[in-house]
Design a protein around this motif. Structure first.
Motif, PDB file in Angstrom:
ATOM      1  N   ARG A  96      25.574  98.603  21.666  1.00  0.00           N
ATOM      2  CA  ARG A  96      26.590  98.704  20.614  1.00  0.00           C
ATOM      3  C   ARG A  96      27.817  99.471  21.093  1.00  0.00           C
ATOM      4  N   VAL A 112      35.784 104.724  16.116  1.00  0.00           N
ATOM      5  CA  VAL A 112      36.069 105.498  14.916  1.00  0.00           C
ATOM      6  C   VAL A 112      37.588 105.570  14.778  1.00  0.00           C
ATOM      7  N   GLU A 149      27.506  98.556   7.398  1.00  0.00           N
ATOM      8  CA  GLU A 149      26.370  99.038   8.194  1.00  0.00           C
ATOM      9  C   GLU A 149      25.258  99.551   7.277  1.00  0.00           C
ATOM     10  N   GLU A 150      24.054  99.005   7.430  1.00  0.00           N
ATOM     11  CA  GLU A 150      22.918  99.443   6.628  1.00  0.00           C
ATOM     12  C   GLU A 150      21.720  99.796   7.493  1.00  0.00           C
ATOM     13  N   ASP A 151      21.558  99.041   8.567  1.00  0.00           N
ATOM     14  CA  ASP A 151      20.357  99.198   9.386  1.00  0.00           C
ATOM     15  C   ASP A 151      20.582 100.232  10.495  1.00  0.00           C
ATOM     16  N   TYR A 152      19.528 100.515  11.258  1.00  0.00           N
ATOM     17  CA  TYR A 152      19.648 101.415  12.408  1.00  0.00           C
ATOM     18  C   TYR A 152      20.462 100.733  13.508  1.00  0.00           C
ATOM     19  N   PRO A 153      21.074 101.508  14.389  1.00  0.00           N
ATOM     20  CA  PRO A 153      21.884 100.871  15.435  1.00  0.00           C
ATOM     21  C   PRO A 153      21.039 100.127  16.466  1.00  0.00           C
ATOM     22  N   ARG A 159      19.786  84.773  10.798  1.00  0.00           N
ATOM     23  CA  ARG A 159      20.362  85.416   9.611  1.00  0.00           C
ATOM     24  C   ARG A 159      21.756  85.945   9.908  1.00  0.00           C
ATOM     25  N   PHE A 171      31.489 100.970   8.724  1.00  0.00           N
ATOM     26  CA  PHE A 171      31.049 102.040   7.832  1.00  0.00           C
ATOM     27  C   PHE A 171      32.122 103.116   7.801  1.00  0.00           C
ATOM     28  N   ASP A 172      32.623 103.395   6.634  1.00  0.00           N
ATOM     29  CA  ASP A 172      33.641 104.435   6.485  1.00  0.00           C
ATOM     30  C   ASP A 172      34.861 104.128   7.377  1.00  0.00           C
ATOM     31  N   LYS A 175      34.555 103.508  10.694  1.00  0.00           N
ATOM     32  CA  LYS A 175      33.977 103.061  11.971  1.00  0.00           C
ATOM     33  C   LYS A 175      33.724 101.551  12.002  1.00  0.00           C
ATOM     34  N   ALA A 178      20.132 108.273  16.628  1.00  0.00           N
ATOM     35  CA  ALA A 178      21.342 108.269  17.465  1.00  0.00           C
ATOM     36  C   ALA A 178      21.953 109.654  17.407  1.00  0.00           C
ATOM     37  N   LEU A 230      32.320 105.052  20.748  1.00  0.00           N
ATOM     38  CA  LEU A 230      30.910 105.358  20.996  1.00  0.00           C
ATOM     39  C   LEU A 230      30.274 104.161  21.692  1.00  0.00           C
ATOM     40  N   LEU A 264      26.167 102.742  22.443  1.00  0.00           N
ATOM     41  CA  LEU A 264      24.738 102.989  22.244  1.00  0.00           C
ATOM     42  C   LEU A 264      23.926 101.856  22.882  1.00  0.00           C
ATOM     43  N   VAL A 310      18.427 110.674  11.616  1.00  0.00           N
ATOM     44  CA  VAL A 310      17.066 110.116  11.568  1.00  0.00           C
ATOM     45  C   VAL A 310      16.022 111.146  11.995  1.00  0.00           C
TER      46      VAL A 310
END
Lengths: 187, 430
Positions: B32, B36, B85-89, B97, B108-109, B111, B196, B365, B367, B422
């Motif tokens: 990923r 930001v 963004e809802e799930d983990y990275p 899907r 998200f926000d 980002k 993360a 960032l 990841l 997390v």
């Protein structure tokens, strides 16, 4: 804040797992009731075969953007297998190979023909499954060759229809088919 | 859709072939990039930006399909979907899907994230595509300031050739080590969560310290990482096998003629024999890292690694195994295959951003998805004076991350921590 606070759990996976578990329990219950109530008639096997068939279809349909031709192919396989299973369980009167499978072959090929006309521009997506359907459609003629079928003309007609369908596709979609086969078989 | 688009297909490059065979929910092979910004993200504009960027980088506008022997890419006529963004990275991308796309853009926000399945491309090229999305997004958000950029049609020169095949050496001998690596010990985080932790480092100060130690930033941070693993995991669990650190290498640096947007990377593996070589202090570890870099980061060694992998992919016996069988064999052997690396650290270096766009960007960032054997993966990216070193982990213990942080701050380097919370949340629950 870089990340969301609430993170979505995979609820759908959970629901499917619970549903599969319920099916297992339900299937076992049917066998149990069958053994206790009517031990002479083994009807639970038919019901459980039906449950397996429903699950194959449901799980396949849950995959979004599924290719219609691949769905057709899976249905052709699953229904044929179900018919043969029922026929064997009922003492094998050969109705599955005499009538059911040729009929399934005919219906699948007519659907495939309609699909290739209606979705002319997207035919490339269906080409590979068309080849698989044709290969599977040769089973009735193989059964005729092996002398396992009483009503030969129906089986021959079914297999010939699929070959005719293939020829039509080759005439109108040769480039699409060639590309699709190159994609599928590239080393 | 045009006929040529409909019939478009291309083979997967030599590296990409392995990912769809081995990938699954536990081993996603997704990385990923996040940017930001200094303003809230507008999802509608972001969607437009992604569609425009895709027009320029058509190699990303594909879906994956299965052949009899290998997977292949096909043109994807659909528009991509943009999610909050809802799930983990770096989670597995279920392309069915995701409108069949092999990358996923979320926000998200302030980002913007892009999660990319490694079959599609490597970090270096993924970064180029992501920058295009960010540039286009900023242009669309500020049309007055970027009127010229919006009007001009920018052309990008690239192709999708398999640069591995073009550049590998048929006669190069394999340099792969047969020694298994020390595997990080500890319980995994429950519920399939991924932690993360971002350590935002003062890049100038870090560079100064590296200079004092006559090392590069990657060498220095590799040494800090090995030291943190040694103190917090290796010693506590009486480790015996070597700590093996895998560092991906961008092959375009060695083959500048390559213009491919497909994968074109290799890697070097540092092999730290902690007990045998008595690597019990940071200084000794740093010296070892510098020496090992010198030994392994040469064109000859890198070509050897790359060529061995190409030969494997070109093996006629492997080629003719049907795809489902390949999948079954690779998945069965996965745990064994992965036991040759303790941890991966990928430093993509400095993000080159055009000056006019800089006032809108705070930092970047990167990841990488952790997996059952390599439970922690590290990555770093630098923008202006901020280097963000990221730990993505499924290990229910953040002591390595904490040691890493403590070490850098003890050297007078300012380090700020950001995380997805997390480990805190789940650790306190257990």
């Amino acid at each position: 804040m870089l990340y969301p606070q609430k993170i979505n759990a995979k609820k759908t996976d959970f629901i499917i797992r619970v549903a599969i578990l319920i099916s297992y329990i339900f299937g076992l219950l049917l066998v149990l009731i069958n053994r206790i109530a009517t031990p002479g008639i083994r009807w639970a096997g038919y019901c459980n075969a039906g449950i397996v068939y429903i699950w194959i279809t449901v799980l396949y349909l849950l995959r979004r953007n599924v290719n219609i031709a691949s769905h057709l192919f899976i249905q052709m396989l699953a229904i044929s297998a179900l018919c043969v299973y029922f026929d064997i369980r009922m003492g094998f009167q050969a109705w599955s190979i005499n009538f059911a499978i040729p009929l399934i072959v005919i219906v699948t090929n007519i659907t495939m023909l309609i699909l290739s006309i209606a979705r002319f521009r997207n035919y490339a997506r269906y080409a590979f499954f068309q080849v698989l359907i044709v290969l599977l459609s040769l089973i009735p003629i193989f059964l005729v060759y092996e002398n396992m079928v009483n009503d030969k003309s129906f089986s021959i007609f079914a297999s010939c229809l699929s070959l005719f369908n293939l020829i039509i596709s080759l005439i109108f979609h040769f480039k699409d088919m060639k590309t699709e086969l190159a994609r599928q078989f590239h080393l | 859709m045009k006929k040529e688009n409909r019939l478009y297909w291309r083979r997967l490059d030599n590296s990409a072939k392995i990912f769809p065979i081995s990938a699954g929910k536990k081993y996603s092979t997704v990385f990923r990039f996040s940017c930001v910004l200094k303003e809230q993200i507008n999802p509608d504009i972001l969607k437009k930006a992604v569609i425009l960027a895709l027009e320029k980088y058509q190699s990303f506008k594909v879906k994956m399909r299965s052949g009899i022997f290998w997977n292949y890419f096909e043109h994807n006529p659909k528009d991509p979907i943009i999610h909050k963004e809802e799930d983990y990275p770096c989670k597995y991308i279920d392309y069915r899907r995701n409108k069949n796309y092999l990358f996923k853009v979320t926000y998200f926000d302030k980002k913007i994230n892009i999660d990319i399945f490694h079959s599609l491309t490597d970090g270096n090229n993924g970064n180029e595509f992501f920058k295009e999305i960010v540039y286009t997004y900023i242009e669309l958000c500020h049309p007055k300031e970027f009127a010229e950029e919006l009007r001009s049609v920018k052309k990008v020169e690239y192709n999708t050739e398999d640069s591995y095949i073009t550049n590998y050496d048929k006669n190069a001998k394999s340099n792969a080590s047969s020694k298994k690596a020390y595997i990080l010990k500890g319980d995994r985080i429950k519920l399939g969560a991924v932690s993360a932790i971002h350590e935002i480092i003062d890049a100038d100060k870090l560079k100064q310290i590296c200079k004092e130690h006559d090392s590069t930033v990657t060498q220095y941070l590799s040494a800090v990482l090995i030291y943190s693993i040694y103190v917090e995991n290796y010693l506590k669990n009486n480790g015996k096998k070597p700590i093996k650190l895998c560092i991906p290498v961008n092959l375009k640096k060695y083959f500048p003629n390559s213009k491919t947007m497909s994968n074109f990377f290799s890697y070097i593996t540092l092999e730290a024999e902690m007990k045998k070589d008595n690597l019990n202090t940071f200084d000794k570890i740093l010296q070892f890292v510098k020496d090992d870099f010198k030994k392994r980061l040469t064109e000859e060694e890198i070509i050897k690694t790359m060529s061995a992998n190409v030969r494997l992919g070109n093996n006629p016996f492997i080629k003719i195994v049907p795809l489902p069988l390949k999948k079954a064999i690779v998945r069965l052997g996965y745990l064994e295959i992965r036991r040759y690396t303790t941890i991966t650290f990928s430093n993509v270096g400095r993000m080159g951003i055009i000056g006019k766009y800089k006032p809108y960007i705070d930092y970047f960032l990167m990841l990488i998805a952790p997996e059952p054997v390599e439970k922690i993966k590290c990555s770093a990216v630098t923008y202006e004076n901020k280097m963000v070193f990221t730990f993505t982990s499924i290990l229910n213990d953040s002591s390595i991350e904490k040691r890493f942080h403590e070490f850098l701050t003890s050297k007078g380097i300012e380090v700020k921590i950001e995380s997805n919370g997390v480990l805190d949340v789940i650790s306190t629950k257990n």
